[in-house]
Write a protein that holds these residues in place. Sequence first.
Motif, PDB file in Angstrom:
ATOM      1  N   GLY A  19       9.192  61.801  18.180  1.00 43.59           N
ATOM      2  CA  GLY A  19       9.774  62.368  16.968  1.00 43.59           C
ATOM      3  C   GLY A  19       9.526  63.872  16.888  1.00 43.59           C
ATOM      4  O   GLY A  19      10.413  64.638  16.490  1.00 43.59           O
ATOM      5  N   VAL A  22      11.873  65.662  19.218  1.00 36.07           N
ATOM      6  CA  VAL A  22      13.224  65.738  18.648  1.00 36.07           C
ATOM      7  C   VAL A  22      13.271  66.840  17.591  1.00 36.07           C
ATOM      8  O   VAL A  22      14.181  67.675  17.591  1.00 36.07           O
ATOM      9  CB  VAL A  22      13.652  64.378  18.046  1.00 36.07           C
ATOM     10  CG1 VAL A  22      14.934  64.519  17.245  1.00 36.07           C
ATOM     11  CG2 VAL A  22      13.829  63.344  19.154  1.00 36.07           C
ATOM     12  N   ARG A  23      12.284  66.863  16.708  1.00 37.64           N
ATOM     13  CA  ARG A  23      12.264  67.881  15.645  1.00 37.64           C
ATOM     14  C   ARG A  23      12.227  69.298  16.201  1.00 37.64           C
ATOM     15  O   ARG A  23      12.784  70.215  15.617  1.00 37.64           O
ATOM     16  CB  ARG A  23      11.073  67.649  14.708  1.00 37.64           C
ATOM     17  CG  ARG A  23      11.234  66.443  13.806  1.00 37.64           C
ATOM     18  CD  ARG A  23      10.149  66.373  12.751  1.00 37.64           C
ATOM     19  NE  ARG A  23       8.806  66.251  13.298  1.00 37.64           N
ATOM     20  CZ  ARG A  23       8.244  65.110  13.699  1.00 37.64           C
ATOM     21  NH1 ARG A  23       8.923  63.976  13.620  1.00 37.64           N
ATOM     22  NH2 ARG A  23       7.014  65.093  14.160  1.00 37.64           N
ATOM     23  N   ALA A  28      16.985  65.294  22.685  1.00 34.66           N
ATOM     24  CA  ALA A  28      18.076  64.925  21.777  1.00 34.66           C
ATOM     25  C   ALA A  28      17.793  63.541  21.192  1.00 34.66           C
ATOM     26  O   ALA A  28      17.346  62.632  21.912  1.00 34.66           O
ATOM     27  CB  ALA A  28      19.405  64.912  22.521  1.00 34.66           C
ATOM     28  N   LYS A  29      18.060  63.397  19.909  1.00 35.36           N
ATOM     29  CA  LYS A  29      17.811  62.114  19.242  1.00 35.36           C
ATOM     30  C   LYS A  29      18.556  60.979  19.943  1.00 35.36           C
ATOM     31  O   LYS A  29      18.032  59.883  20.080  1.00 35.36           O
ATOM     32  CB  LYS A  29      18.219  62.208  17.778  1.00 35.36           C
ATOM     33  CG  LYS A  29      17.816  61.017  16.967  1.00 35.36           C
ATOM     34  CD  LYS A  29      18.091  61.218  15.495  1.00 35.36           C
ATOM     35  CE  LYS A  29      17.570  60.033  14.713  1.00 35.36           C
ATOM     36  NZ  LYS A  29      17.745  60.227  13.282  1.00 35.36           N
ATOM     37  N   ARG A  30      19.771  61.255  20.422  1.00 33.10           N
ATOM     38  CA  ARG A  30      20.552  60.209  21.087  1.00 33.10           C
ATOM     39  C   ARG A  30      19.884  59.733  22.385  1.00 33.10           C
ATOM     40  O   ARG A  30      20.159  58.643  22.861  1.00 33.10           O
ATOM     41  CB  ARG A  30      21.968  60.702  21.365  1.00 33.10           C
ATOM     42  CG  ARG A  30      22.049  61.753  22.435  1.00 33.10           C
ATOM     43  CD  ARG A  30      23.482  62.136  22.771  1.00 33.10           C
ATOM     44  NE  ARG A  30      23.486  63.080  23.855  1.00 33.10           N
ATOM     45  CZ  ARG A  30      23.458  64.402  23.711  1.00 33.10           C
ATOM     46  NH1 ARG A  30      23.449  64.926  22.502  1.00 33.10           N
ATOM     47  NH2 ARG A  30      23.443  65.197  24.750  1.00 33.10           N
ATOM     48  N   ASP A  31      19.020  60.557  22.957  1.00 35.76           N
ATOM     49  CA  ASP A  31      18.362  60.191  24.212  1.00 35.76           C
ATOM     50  C   ASP A  31      17.113  59.338  24.015  1.00 35.76           C
ATOM     51  O   ASP A  31      16.551  58.838  24.991  1.00 35.76           O
ATOM     52  CB  ASP A  31      18.012  61.439  25.015  1.00 35.76           C
ATOM     53  CG  ASP A  31      19.246  62.141  25.541  1.00 35.76           C
ATOM     54  OD1 ASP A  31      20.294  61.474  25.687  1.00 35.76           O
ATOM     55  OD2 ASP A  31      19.173  63.351  25.818  1.00 35.76           O
ATOM     56  N   LEU A  32      16.684  59.148  22.788  1.00 39.08           N
ATOM     57  CA  LEU A  32      15.499  58.326  22.557  1.00 39.08           C
ATOM     58  C   LEU A  32      15.708  56.891  23.023  1.00 39.08           C
ATOM     59  O   LEU A  32      14.752  56.221  23.406  1.00 39.08           O
ATOM     60  CB  LEU A  32      15.106  58.346  21.077  1.00 39.08           C
ATOM     61  CG  LEU A  32      14.564  59.674  20.551  1.00 39.08           C
ATOM     62  CD1 LEU A  32      14.223  59.544  19.073  1.00 39.08           C
ATOM     63  CD2 LEU A  32      13.364  60.134  21.349  1.00 39.08           C
TER      64      LEU A  32
END
Length: 66
Positions: A19, A22-23, A28-32
Amino acid sequence: MIPVLLFDEPFWREVLDLGALVRRGLVAKRDLGLVHLVRDADEAWSAVQDFYASNPKPVWHRRQIL
């Protein structure tokens, strides 16, 4: 896309803050969804099978390779 498997789930939960990455714009959030924390080889194999079952098309079909 390929899944990223990190073995020893308890260790990674303690030392890795996805997290925060990402912040800060480092991930990228989509890569989590590519990252899977697993405990053993059986869990890893299940994660790989599940990943490719829900992502059946390879990435390279979307762009022209020069």
